[in-house]
Write a protein that holds these residues in place. Structure first.
Motif, PDB file in Angstrom:
ATOM      1  N   GLY A   1       0.805  -1.210   0.000  1.00 57.13           N
ATOM      2  CA  GLY A   1       0.000   0.000   0.000  1.00 57.13           C
ATOM      3  C   GLY A   1       0.840   1.263   0.000  1.00 57.13           C
ATOM      4  O   GLY A   1       2.073   1.225   0.168  1.00 57.13           O
ATOM      5  N   PRO A   2       0.191   2.431  -0.146  1.00 57.61           N
ATOM      6  CA  PRO A   2       0.889   3.701  -0.319  1.00 57.61           C
ATOM      7  C   PRO A   2       1.646   4.198   0.906  1.00 57.61           C
ATOM      8  O   PRO A   2       2.498   5.084   0.778  1.00 57.61           O
ATOM      9  CB  PRO A   2      -0.235   4.673  -0.694  1.00 57.61           C
ATOM     10  CG  PRO A   2      -1.476   4.065  -0.114  1.00 57.61           C
ATOM     11  CD  PRO A   2      -1.277   2.589  -0.239  1.00 57.61           C
ATOM     12  N   LEU A   3       1.361   3.685   2.084  1.00 59.76           N
ATOM     13  CA  LEU A   3       2.081   4.147   3.275  1.00 59.76           C
ATOM     14  C   LEU A   3       3.555   3.757   3.238  1.00 59.76           C
ATOM     15  O   LEU A   3       4.341   4.268   4.029  1.00 59.76           O
ATOM     16  CB  LEU A   3       1.425   3.589   4.544  1.00 59.76           C
ATOM     17  CG  LEU A   3       0.148   4.300   5.007  1.00 59.76           C
ATOM     18  CD1 LEU A   3      -0.321   3.717   6.328  1.00 59.76           C
ATOM     19  CD2 LEU A   3       0.389   5.802   5.154  1.00 59.76           C
ATOM     20  N   PHE A   4       3.923   2.865   2.327  1.00 60.72           N
ATOM     21  CA  PHE A   4       5.343   2.533   2.181  1.00 60.72           C
ATOM     22  C   PHE A   4       6.137   3.730   1.640  1.00 60.72           C
ATOM     23  O   PHE A   4       7.291   3.931   1.996  1.00 60.72           O
ATOM     24  CB  PHE A   4       5.521   1.346   1.236  1.00 60.72           C
ATOM     25  CG  PHE A   4       6.952   1.097   0.837  1.00 60.72           C
ATOM     26  CD1 PHE A   4       7.840   0.503   1.717  1.00 60.72           C
ATOM     27  CD2 PHE A   4       7.420   1.492  -0.410  1.00 60.72           C
ATOM     28  CE1 PHE A   4       9.166   0.297   1.362  1.00 60.72           C
ATOM     29  CE2 PHE A   4       8.740   1.286  -0.785  1.00 60.72           C
ATOM     30  CZ  PHE A   4       9.619   0.681   0.113  1.00 60.72           C
ATOM     31  N   LEU A   5       5.501   4.529   0.788  1.00 63.63           N
ATOM     32  CA  LEU A   5       6.226   5.557   0.044  1.00 63.63           C
ATOM     33  C   LEU A   5       6.879   6.632   0.911  1.00 63.63           C
ATOM     34  O   LEU A   5       8.015   7.040   0.630  1.00 63.63           O
ATOM     35  CB  LEU A   5       5.295   6.190  -0.985  1.00 63.63           C
ATOM     36  CG  LEU A   5       4.881   5.242  -2.128  1.00 63.63           C
ATOM     37  CD1 LEU A   5       3.854   5.920  -3.036  1.00 63.63           C
ATOM     38  CD2 LEU A   5       6.112   4.822  -2.930  1.00 63.63           C
ATOM     39  N   PRO A   6       6.228   7.148   1.987  1.00 66.25           N
ATOM     40  CA  PRO A   6       6.931   8.131   2.819  1.00 66.25           C
ATOM     41  C   PRO A   6       8.220   7.584   3.429  1.00 66.25           C
ATOM     42  O   PRO A   6       9.215   8.309   3.537  1.00 66.25           O
ATOM     43  CB  PRO A   6       5.901   8.482   3.899  1.00 66.25           C
ATOM     44  CG  PRO A   6       4.592   8.151   3.298  1.00 66.25           C
ATOM     45  CD  PRO A   6       4.832   6.969   2.411  1.00 66.25           C
TER      46      PRO A   6
ATOM     47  N   ALA B   1      15.559   7.326   0.903  1.00 63.02           N
ATOM     48  CA  ALA B   1      16.282   7.990  -0.179  1.00 63.02           C
ATOM     49  C   ALA B   1      16.975   9.256   0.320  1.00 63.02           C
ATOM     50  O   ALA B   1      18.128   9.530  -0.040  1.00 63.02           O
ATOM     51  CB  ALA B   1      15.329   8.320  -1.321  1.00 63.02           C
ATOM     52  N   LEU B   2      16.281  10.029   1.151  1.00 63.82           N
ATOM     53  CA  LEU B   2      16.870  11.257   1.688  1.00 63.82           C
ATOM     54  C   LEU B   2      18.070  10.942   2.569  1.00 63.82           C
ATOM     55  O   LEU B   2      19.118  11.607   2.484  1.00 63.82           O
ATOM     56  CB  LEU B   2      15.814  12.021   2.488  1.00 63.82           C
ATOM     57  CG  LEU B   2      16.288  13.316   3.160  1.00 63.82           C
ATOM     58  CD1 LEU B   2      16.771  14.316   2.120  1.00 63.82           C
ATOM     59  CD2 LEU B   2      15.163  13.911   4.017  1.00 63.82           C
ATOM     60  N   HIS B   3      17.932   9.922   3.412  1.00 61.57           N
ATOM     61  CA  HIS B   3      19.031   9.518   4.292  1.00 61.57           C
ATOM     62  C   HIS B   3      20.256   9.137   3.474  1.00 61.57           C
ATOM     63  O   HIS B   3      21.380   9.571   3.762  1.00 61.57           O
ATOM     64  CB  HIS B   3      18.575   8.343   5.154  1.00 61.57           C
ATOM     65  CG  HIS B   3      19.473   8.020   6.303  1.00 61.57           C
ATOM     66  ND1 HIS B   3      20.759   7.529   6.134  1.00 61.57           N
ATOM     67  CD2 HIS B   3      19.306   8.128   7.637  1.00 61.57           C
ATOM     68  CE1 HIS B   3      21.318   7.331   7.314  1.00 61.57           C
ATOM     69  NE2 HIS B   3      20.447   7.688   8.246  1.00 61.57           N
ATOM     70  N   LEU B   4      20.052   8.336   2.430  1.00 67.17           N
ATOM     71  CA  LEU B   4      21.184   7.898   1.611  1.00 67.17           C
ATOM     72  C   LEU B   4      21.784   9.064   0.830  1.00 67.17           C
ATOM     73  O   LEU B   4      23.019   9.135   0.666  1.00 67.17           O
ATOM     74  CB  LEU B   4      20.727   6.807   0.646  1.00 67.17           C
ATOM     75  CG  LEU B   4      20.225   5.496   1.264  1.00 67.17           C
ATOM     76  CD1 LEU B   4      20.006   4.449   0.174  1.00 67.17           C
ATOM     77  CD2 LEU B   4      21.166   4.963   2.335  1.00 67.17           C
ATOM     78  N   SER B   5      20.951   9.968   0.342  1.00 58.84           N
ATOM     79  CA  SER B   5      21.482  11.106  -0.413  1.00 58.84           C
ATOM     80  C   SER B   5      22.328  12.003   0.466  1.00 58.84           C
ATOM     81  O   SER B   5      23.354  12.538   0.019  1.00 58.84           O
ATOM     82  CB  SER B   5      20.331  11.905  -1.043  1.00 58.84           C
ATOM     83  OG  SER B   5      19.524  12.517  -0.058  1.00 58.84           O
ATOM     84  N   ARG B   6      21.938  12.165   1.720  1.00 55.30           N
ATOM     85  CA  ARG B   6      22.740  12.983   2.643  1.00 55.30           C
ATOM     86  C   ARG B   6      24.079  12.308   2.941  1.00 55.30           C
ATOM     87  O   ARG B   6      25.101  12.988   3.087  1.00 55.30           O
ATOM     88  CB  ARG B   6      21.957  13.228   3.931  1.00 55.30           C
ATOM     89  CG  ARG B   6      20.704  14.080   3.714  1.00 55.30           C
ATOM     90  CD  ARG B   6      19.966  14.351   5.001  1.00 55.30           C
ATOM     91  NE  ARG B   6      20.742  15.180   5.914  1.00 55.30           N
ATOM     92  CZ  ARG B   6      20.323  15.566   7.115  1.00 55.30           C
ATOM     93  NH1 ARG B   6      19.121  15.185   7.538  1.00 55.30           N
ATOM     94  NH2 ARG B   6      21.063  16.319   7.884  1.00 55.30           N
ATOM     95  N   GLN B   7      24.065  10.972   3.020  1.00 58.00           N
ATOM     96  CA  GLN B   7      25.338  10.267   3.180  1.00 58.00           C
ATOM     97  C   GLN B   7      26.264  10.526   1.996  1.00 58.00           C
ATOM     98  O   GLN B   7      27.434  10.873   2.170  1.00 58.00           O
ATOM     99  CB  GLN B   7      25.102   8.755   3.283  1.00 58.00           C
ATOM    100  CG  GLN B   7      24.533   8.250   4.575  1.00 58.00           C
ATOM    101  CD  GLN B   7      24.478   6.729   4.562  1.00 58.00           C
ATOM    102  OE1 GLN B   7      25.435   6.065   4.189  1.00 58.00           O
ATOM    103  NE2 GLN B   7      23.345   6.184   4.950  1.00 58.00           N
TER     104      GLN B   7
ATOM    105  N   VAL C   1      10.289  -0.562   8.583  1.00 56.84           N
ATOM    106  CA  VAL C   1       9.048   0.082   9.037  1.00 56.84           C
ATOM    107  C   VAL C   1       8.150   0.407   7.846  1.00 56.84           C
ATOM    108  O   VAL C   1       6.918   0.239   7.902  1.00 56.84           O
ATOM    109  CB  VAL C   1       9.370   1.354   9.844  1.00 56.84           C
ATOM    110  CG1 VAL C   1       8.079   2.072  10.240  1.00 56.84           C
ATOM    111  CG2 VAL C   1      10.169   1.011  11.090  1.00 56.84           C
ATOM    112  N   GLY C   2       8.771   0.853   6.744  1.00 58.82           N
ATOM    113  CA  GLY C   2       7.990   1.152   5.549  1.00 58.82           C
ATOM    114  C   GLY C   2       7.285  -0.075   4.991  1.00 58.82           C
ATOM    115  O   GLY C   2       6.117  -0.007   4.570  1.00 58.82           O
ATOM    116  N   LEU C   3       7.974  -1.204   4.989  1.00 60.38           N
ATOM    117  CA  LEU C   3       7.366  -2.434   4.484  1.00 60.38           C
ATOM    118  C   LEU C   3       6.208  -2.881   5.370  1.00 60.38           C
ATOM    119  O   LEU C   3       5.174  -3.358   4.883  1.00 60.38           O
ATOM    120  CB  LEU C   3       8.429  -3.537   4.388  1.00 60.38           C
ATOM    121  CG  LEU C   3       9.505  -3.329   3.307  1.00 60.38           C
ATOM    122  CD1 LEU C   3      10.641  -4.320   3.494  1.00 60.38           C
ATOM    123  CD2 LEU C   3       8.901  -3.471   1.908  1.00 60.38           C
ATOM    124  N   VAL C   4       6.374  -2.721   6.681  1.00 63.65           N
ATOM    125  CA  VAL C   4       5.270  -3.048   7.594  1.00 63.65           C
ATOM    126  C   VAL C   4       4.089  -2.109   7.344  1.00 63.65           C
ATOM    127  O   VAL C   4       2.926  -2.536   7.269  1.00 63.65           O
ATOM    128  CB  VAL C   4       5.736  -2.968   9.063  1.00 63.65           C
ATOM    129  CG1 VAL C   4       4.539  -3.146  10.007  1.00 63.65           C
ATOM    130  CG2 VAL C   4       6.795  -4.027   9.350  1.00 63.65           C
TER     131      VAL C   4
END
Length: 311
Positions: free
Chosen positions: A253-258, A264-270, A298-301
């Motif tokens: 479902g869509p709640l995975f996307l946030p 993605a943001l975490h990895l880009s900052r790295q 958490v996103g997958l859950v």
């Protein structure tokens, strides 16, 4: 030899050096229990696999299975580290960050290290046999990856890619343990983990880039050189695309996307913070990947929720 020495990549306040009995410290350090980041990074792909399988079936992950993955990951990481140190003991003695590890420092003999390795592996196998035949087969197959890894730095510039194949095998195993089979979504999740590891272990190897060059040890960090920031960014982009594809193929479902966006943001900052001349910063960035991996779990859950469906 000094059993009180805190190893360079362990936190000064780690629990082994603060609380463990002195006689146990070399053994706990052999298994890297003073540096728990590696346990997280081996365990989290397994949790991701369990969470993906559960979300596809519209249910919560089995907490006992999550516990089994945690214990198995901790023990197999300890066994893998012992094997790596047995094979690399001569190289480790030449690298400042690793010279005080228990084997090169003379605190534990090679024979004793083999005993430690076998003991951890046997307990892990007892856990594995409770997870079903597909998971058992995957667990046995993983031994080839584990056994070959220490030699990769001698024959390829991309040992970090092999570590990705090895460390993320738990995504397949966890998925199979949850539902008894594999799927394309599990394969995509595994691929995402491979590129994630390729990125964070390239960052990790910045700490040793000079010593590795002197010792003749190959790494993706040395291969990329001044392009390391771009390389890490590219690995992380592929990882993000694949993890989103895994969720999409799995019908989440869509709640995975946030959470995927936060990943993605975490990895880009790295990637933006990577510097070849900052070993201490590289270690900090590497350790932060426990948070990145947990965001995916958490996103997958969260993805088990779908509009109009109750659970």
């Amino acid at each position: 030899m000094n059993t009180h020495a805190i190893l360079p990549d362990a936190a000064a306040t780690n629990w082994v050096d603060r609380y463990a009995p002195e006689r146990l410290r070399p053994w706990l350090k052999l298994g890297r229990f003073d540096r728990p980041a590696g346990i997280w990074l081996l365990m989290l792909p397994g949790w991701q696999g369990v969470a993906l399988a559960a979300a596809e079936q519209g249910r919560w992950p089995n907490p006992l299975l999550l516990l089994a993955v945690f214990v198995g990951a901790a023990l197999m990481r300890a066994a893998g580290c012992a094997f790596n140190d047995i094979v690399d003991r001569d190289f480790d003695a030449q690298v400042a960050r690793t010279a005080m590890r228990p084997i090169p420092a003379g605190l534990i003999s090679v024979k004793q290290a083999w005993g430690f390795l076998i003991g951890c592996s046997l307990v892990s196998f007892l856990i594995l046999v409770c997870l079903g035949w597909t998971a058992i087969l995957l667990g046995v197959l993983s031994l080839g990856l584990v056994a070959a890894y220490p030699f990769m730095k001698r024959i390829t510039w991309w040992p970090q890619a092999w570590l990705g194949l090895t460390f993320n095998w738990g995504a397949l195993l966890g998925y199979a343990a949850a539902v008894g089979h594999l799927s394309w979504s599990a394969a995509l999740l595994y691929g995402a983990g491979i590129f994630w590891t390729l990125g964070y272990d390239t960052i990790y190897a910045i700490q040793d880039i000079e010593d590795d060059a002197l010792a003749g040890i190959k790494s993706s960090t040395r291969r990329l050189g001044r392009h390391v920031k771009l390389g890490v960014a590219g690995f992380y982009v592929v990882s993000t695309v694949l993890v989103i594809a895994a969720a999409w193929v799995g019908g989440l479902g869509p709640l995975f996307l946030p959470f995927a966006g936060a990943f993605a943001l975490h990895l880009s900052r790295q990637a933006a913070a990577v510097r070849l001349d900052d070993g201490a910063g590289a270690l900090k960035l590497f350790k932060s990947n426990a948070v990145a991996g947990l965001l995916v779990v958490v996103g997958l859950v969260a993805g088990l929720w779908k509009p109009g469906v109750s659970f």
